[in-house]
Design a protein around this motif. Sequence first.
Motif, short mmCIF file in Angstrom:
data_model
loop_
_atom_site.label_atom_id
_atom_site.label_comp_id
_atom_site.label_asym_id
_atom_site.label_seq_id
_atom_site.Cartn_x
_atom_site.Cartn_y
_atom_site.Cartn_z
N ALA A 42 0.85 -1.21 0.00
CA ALA A 42 0.00 0.00 0.00
C ALA A 42 0.88 1.26 0.00
O ALA A 42 0.56 2.25 -0.67
CB ALA A 42 -0.93 -0.01 1.21
N ASP A 43 1.99 1.20 0.73
CA ASP A 43 2.92 2.35 0.77
C ASP A 43 3.47 2.66 -0.62
O ASP A 43 3.87 3.79 -0.90
CB ASP A 43 4.12 2.05 1.68
CG ASP A 43 3.76 2.00 3.16
OD1 ASP A 43 2.71 2.54 3.54
OD2 ASP A 43 4.56 1.40 3.92
N LEU A 44 3.57 1.64 -1.46
CA LEU A 44 4.23 1.80 -2.76
C LEU A 44 3.25 2.16 -3.87
O LEU A 44 3.65 2.30 -5.02
CB LEU A 44 4.96 0.49 -3.13
CG LEU A 44 6.08 0.09 -2.19
CD1 LEU A 44 6.60 -1.31 -2.54
CD2 LEU A 44 7.21 1.09 -2.21
N LYS A 49 -2.48 9.16 -4.17
CA LYS A 49 -1.68 10.33 -3.84
C LYS A 49 -1.44 10.47 -2.34
O LYS A 49 -0.59 11.25 -1.91
CB LYS A 49 -2.26 11.61 -4.43
CG LYS A 49 -3.63 12.03 -3.93
CD LYS A 49 -4.02 13.33 -4.65
CE LYS A 49 -5.41 13.86 -4.35
NZ LYS A 49 -6.00 13.62 -3.06
N ASN A 50 -2.16 9.67 -1.54
CA ASN A 50 -1.94 9.70 -0.10
C ASN A 50 -1.08 8.55 0.41
O ASN A 50 -0.88 8.40 1.62
CB ASN A 50 -3.29 9.68 0.64
CG ASN A 50 -4.08 10.94 0.34
OD1 ASN A 50 -3.54 12.04 0.37
ND2 ASN A 50 -5.36 10.78 0.01
N SER A 51 -0.57 7.71 -0.50
CA SER A 51 0.27 6.60 -0.03
C SER A 51 1.58 7.16 0.52
O SER A 51 1.98 8.30 0.21
CB SER A 51 0.56 5.62 -1.17
OG SER A 51 1.50 6.17 -2.07
N MET A 57 7.57 11.51 -1.63
CA MET A 57 8.21 12.01 -2.85
C MET A 57 7.73 13.41 -3.22
O MET A 57 8.40 14.13 -3.96
CB MET A 57 8.01 11.03 -4.01
CG MET A 57 8.71 9.69 -3.81
SD MET A 57 10.47 9.84 -3.38
CE MET A 57 11.15 10.35 -4.97
N ARG A 58 6.57 13.81 -2.69
CA ARG A 58 6.09 15.19 -2.91
C ARG A 58 6.83 16.17 -2.02
O ARG A 58 6.85 17.37 -2.29
CB ARG A 58 4.59 15.26 -2.58
CG ARG A 58 3.70 15.32 -3.79
CD ARG A 58 2.31 15.82 -3.48
NE ARG A 58 1.71 15.37 -2.25
CZ ARG A 58 0.98 14.24 -2.11
NH1 ARG A 58 0.76 13.46 -3.14
NH2 ARG A 58 0.47 13.93 -0.94
#
Length: 159
Positions: A42-44, A49-51, A57-58
Amino acid sequence: MSKALVAYFSASGVTAKVASRLAEAARADLFEIKPETPYTSADLNWQDKNSRSSVEMRDASSRPVVAGKVANMGDYDVIFLGFPIWWYVAPHIINSFLEGYDMTGKKIILFATSGGSGFGKSVAGLQDSSPGATVMEGKLLNGNPAVAELKDWVDSLQL
Ligand SMILES: Cc1cc2nc3c(=O)[nH]c(=O)nc-3n(C[C@H](O)[C@H](O)[C@H](O)COP(=O)(O)O)c2cc1C
């Protein structure tokens, strides 16, 4: 060749495979850059956009914590530094890794795997995290290159 280290981060195993072959080809030591908190699937998820990976990375200042350290970093003149391309650059855990050491005078050669993207602005982003080192865009190592092919590449660098 100078004493070399292959250090890599791999979230799903692709970069890990090529890193261990590269270490064999370069007769280098191998170090896995492991996140203190492992990335779940899920993290990947880059479509969310909320992972965790999207959020990190934002944020140019995000620095995921690395578990463990290279005890003898002072011994190495050359570091092959490998990662998957995330959002067209290196994952920020690579910045965390570099900022954990004094890399002055070292040659840092990047390698990566990706779904097709190149290094983008990876060199600039990583050079800022390793002042005094020379960061070079090495090679995208997609397609499972064999040890012999990697050896040719390493030899061509004339380290
Ligand atoms: C969060 C995330 C972002 C990604 N961004 C890109 C990208 O911008 N360009 C690309 O070609 N591949 C991208 N990929 C694909 C990975 O670079 C590719 O699958 C890589 O080989 C995975 O390596 P690993 O198994 O060592 O983690 C992305 C993958 C993830 C998980």
